[in-house]
Design a protein around this motif. Structure first.
Motif, PDB file in Angstrom:
ATOM      1  N   ALA A  31      -3.954   6.793  -1.902  1.00 50.54           N
ATOM      2  CA  ALA A  31      -2.903   7.236  -0.983  1.00 50.54           C
ATOM      3  C   ALA A  31      -2.133   6.073  -0.370  1.00 50.54           C
ATOM      4  N   ALA A  32      -2.821   5.052   0.104  1.00 48.08           N
ATOM      5  CA  ALA A  32      -2.130   3.939   0.771  1.00 48.08           C
ATOM      6  C   ALA A  32      -1.106   3.256  -0.145  1.00 48.08           C
ATOM      7  N   PRO A  33      -1.437   2.974  -1.418  1.00 41.86           N
ATOM      8  CA  PRO A  33      -0.390   2.383  -2.268  1.00 41.86           C
ATOM      9  C   PRO A  33       0.814   3.305  -2.469  1.00 41.86           C
ATOM     10  N   LEU A  34       0.558   4.604  -2.590  1.00 40.69           N
ATOM     11  CA  LEU A  34       1.668   5.546  -2.755  1.00 40.69           C
ATOM     12  C   LEU A  34       2.515   5.623  -1.485  1.00 40.69           C
ATOM     13  N   LEU A  35       1.865   5.637  -0.332  1.00 43.12           N
ATOM     14  CA  LEU A  35       2.601   5.669   0.935  1.00 43.12           C
ATOM     15  C   LEU A  35       3.369   4.373   1.153  1.00 43.12           C
ATOM     16  N   THR A  36       2.797   3.263   0.726  1.00 43.76           N
ATOM     17  CA  THR A  36       3.492   1.977   0.811  1.00 43.76           C
ATOM     18  C   THR A  36       4.763   2.021  -0.040  1.00 43.76           C
ATOM     19  N   VAL A  64       9.436  -1.374   7.048  1.00 46.16           N
ATOM     20  CA  VAL A  64       8.808  -2.583   6.499  1.00 46.16           C
ATOM     21  C   VAL A  64       7.468  -2.841   7.183  1.00 46.16           C
ATOM     22  N   VAL A  65       7.407  -2.679   8.496  1.00 47.64           N
ATOM     23  CA  VAL A  65       6.137  -2.836   9.219  1.00 47.64           C
ATOM     24  C   VAL A  65       5.134  -1.791   8.737  1.00 47.64           C
ATOM     25  N   THR A  66       5.600  -0.587   8.477  1.00 50.93           N
ATOM     26  CA  THR A  66       4.733   0.465   7.929  1.00 50.93           C
ATOM     27  C   THR A  66       4.117   0.024   6.606  1.00 50.93           C
ATOM     28  N   ALA A  67       4.945  -0.465   5.705  1.00 48.24           N
ATOM     29  CA  ALA A  67       4.451  -0.890   4.390  1.00 48.24           C
ATOM     30  C   ALA A  67       3.425  -2.006   4.538  1.00 48.24           C
ATOM     31  N   PHE A  72      -2.179  -3.955   4.545  1.00 46.22           N
ATOM     32  CA  PHE A  72      -3.288  -4.555   5.289  1.00 46.22           C
ATOM     33  C   PHE A  72      -4.503  -3.631   5.288  1.00 46.22           C
ATOM     34  N   SER A  73      -4.281  -2.322   5.416  1.00 44.03           N
ATOM     35  CA  SER A  73      -5.413  -1.383   5.384  1.00 44.03           C
ATOM     36  C   SER A  73      -6.124  -1.441   4.033  1.00 44.03           C
ATOM     37  N   MET A  74      -5.360  -1.647   2.959  1.00 44.76           N
ATOM     38  CA  MET A  74      -5.978  -1.775   1.632  1.00 44.76           C
ATOM     39  C   MET A  74      -6.837  -3.031   1.552  1.00 44.76           C
ATOM     40  N   GLN A  75      -6.346  -4.123   2.116  1.00 51.33           N
ATOM     41  CA  GLN A  75      -7.111  -5.370   2.113  1.00 51.33           C
ATOM     42  C   GLN A  75      -8.397  -5.215   2.921  1.00 51.33           C
ATOM     43  N   ARG A 123     -14.330   1.052   9.629  1.00 51.56           N
ATOM     44  CA  ARG A 123     -13.661   1.611  10.817  1.00 51.56           C
ATOM     45  C   ARG A 123     -12.327   0.895  11.062  1.00 51.56           C
ATOM     46  N   HIS A 124     -12.318  -0.418  10.906  1.00 52.57           N
ATOM     47  CA  HIS A 124     -11.069  -1.167  11.079  1.00 52.57           C
ATOM     48  C   HIS A 124     -10.039  -0.748  10.030  1.00 52.57           C
ATOM     49  N   ALA A 125     -10.476  -0.636   8.786  1.00 46.84           N
ATOM     50  CA  ALA A 125      -9.562  -0.240   7.712  1.00 46.84           C
ATOM     51  C   ALA A 125      -8.993   1.154   7.963  1.00 46.84           C
TER      52      ALA A 125
END
Length: 180
Positions: A31-36, A64-67, A72-75, A123-125
């Motif tokens: 989901a995160a890559p698609l949302l990015t 851009v901040v969203t992407a 960052f969440s993926m990392q 939890r951070h991710a």
């Protein structure tokens, strides 16, 4: 006869809730890559047609901040995922080391530490991912606001309001009611 582990130790060795590993994997690595991609695509549209948007500059920055937040969440998720593995994998890995097989206490301690580290880092991710989804909603709402000279302003304001309300509800759910 072996001694029963304490409640604290039993809690440390308890695996994460069934399915949470797979669920976070899907959120962060599908989901995160698609949302990015969606955020960056919309940013491209806003950047290329700024007279069609009420607040093109702030909307572009928000997208851009969203992407970047979602990346960052993926990392963070990738790093957390390195600590999520079955206990038997640890036993198998340690069995090949010099000195013979490790004691159960040693394996339990290492496994409990890995589980605790996964929980903390995951939890951070999850928090950063949740922030990214809310920011995406806000970016979409901002892009839907009609320009000063736009047509169908009522429809665009209504669509923006619906997205805004749903994004705020998503943020509230993530902050106050989400169980994990």
């Amino acid at each position: 006869m072996t001694e029963e582990p304490s409640d604290e130790r039993r809690s440390a060795l308890k695996p994460p809730p069934l399915g949470i590993g797979a669920a976070t994997k899907e959120a962060h690595f599908v989901a995160a890559p698609l949302l990015t991609a969606a955020a960056l695509s919309l940013a491209g549209v806003v950047g290329g047609a700024d007279d069609e948007f009420r607040w093109p500059g702030p909307t572009l920055l928000l997208l851009v901040v969203t992407a970047l937040t979602l990346v960052f969440s993926m990392q963070l998720a990738y790093n957390a995922r390195t600590f999520l593995y079955p206990r038997q994998d640890l036993v198998d890995d340690l069995a090949g080391s010099e000195g013979g097989p490790p004691s159960d206490d040693y394996v339990d301690e290492m496994f409990a530490n890995a589980q605790a580290r996964w929980r903390q880092e995951n939890r951070h991710a999850v928090a950063v991912y949740d922030l990214g989804t809310v920011l995406l909603g806000l970016g979409i709402a901002a892009s839907l606001a009609p320009p000063e000279c736009g047509r169908q302003a009522a429809w665009r304001w209504t669509a923006a309001a619906v997205v805004l309300v749903c994004s705020l509800a998503d943020g509230a759910w993530a902050a106050f009611w989400k169980k994990y």
